[in-house]
Scaffold this motif. Sequence first.
Motif, PDB file in Angstrom:
ATOM      1  N   TYR A  13       5.388  -3.458  -2.449  1.00 46.48           N
ATOM      2  CA  TYR A  13       5.790  -2.075  -2.143  1.00 46.48           C
ATOM      3  C   TYR A  13       5.352  -1.130  -3.243  1.00 46.48           C
ATOM      4  N   PHE A  14       5.541  -1.530  -4.493  1.00 47.80           N
ATOM      5  CA  PHE A  14       5.167  -0.669  -5.609  1.00 47.80           C
ATOM      6  C   PHE A  14       3.661  -0.617  -5.801  1.00 47.80           C
ATOM      7  N   PHE A  16       1.284  -0.816  -3.523  1.00 45.69           N
ATOM      8  CA  PHE A  16       0.559  -0.067  -2.503  1.00 45.69           C
ATOM      9  C   PHE A  16       1.244   1.236  -2.115  1.00 45.69           C
ATOM     10  N   SER A  17       2.302   1.614  -2.810  1.00 50.06           N
ATOM     11  CA  SER A  17       3.026   2.822  -2.441  1.00 50.06           C
ATOM     12  C   SER A  17       2.355   4.064  -3.005  1.00 50.06           C
ATOM     13  N   GLN A  18       2.738   5.206  -2.445  1.00 51.76           N
ATOM     14  CA  GLN A  18       2.285   6.496  -2.935  1.00 51.76           C
ATOM     15  C   GLN A  18       3.437   7.162  -3.666  1.00 51.76           C
ATOM     16  N   VAL A  19       3.114   7.869  -4.732  1.00 53.29           N
ATOM     17  CA  VAL A  19       4.131   8.505  -5.557  1.00 53.29           C
ATOM     18  C   VAL A  19       4.065  10.016  -5.368  1.00 53.29           C
ATOM     19  N   THR A  25       6.914  13.407   0.841  1.00 47.00           N
ATOM     20  CA  THR A  25       5.871  12.879   1.737  1.00 47.00           C
ATOM     21  C   THR A  25       4.516  12.931   1.037  1.00 47.00           C
ATOM     22  N   THR A  29      -2.321   8.689  -3.591  1.00 50.85           N
ATOM     23  CA  THR A  29      -1.679   7.731  -4.487  1.00 50.85           C
ATOM     24  C   THR A  29      -0.709   8.444  -5.419  1.00 50.85           C
TER      25      THR A  29
END
Length: 201
Positions: A13-14, A16-19, A25, A29
Amino acid sequence: MKKLLYILILSPYFIFSQVGINTTTPQETLHVEGTLCVTNTTTKTPNKLAGLDANGTLTDVVVGSNLQLTGNVLSATGGGGGSSAVYLVTTINVPDGPPGEELHNFDINLSGANSDKVVFRLVGRTANYKITGISGGTDGRHIVLFNVSTSNLTLNAEDTDSLAQNRLITLANNVATSGQGTAELVYDGALQRWILIGFRD
């Protein structure tokens, strides 16, 4: 063991997640909604420029043929007029051949190593020659051909032996130097032709 299991489950999750900062929303990346401040920068020399596209995404900016990025300074390399204009010069070895030889779609590497050059010294000919077209023209591209040889150089007007987008408009018939001479041309992207704007024979 449980902690390790939680880490292994949450890692993808971390990874491939977007910040998002000030947004729930994120679209990239890293998505910052608001201003950005960068401090403690190094003195490294950049080799690219960056800018924002219509969506606000930071992306590379292409440096045009009349610009040069050297030593952290962006400079104009030609055109624009004025006494401060700098015209970079290069030498082109023109293949020797029989008298009256025609060079079609003449390639002086305008989109490659000579993308920032304006003055082209043409050397190597021992007999008169003709240019029917020049490849690599882009809208507003400014070049000066300097026939260093004492052999005459002729520019053929609208010669169909060259591709349409490489042809020359001289506003006259074919023009020729008497030995050394110069021809100044600008590429018209709308007409897809080189326009002769100055000629000295």
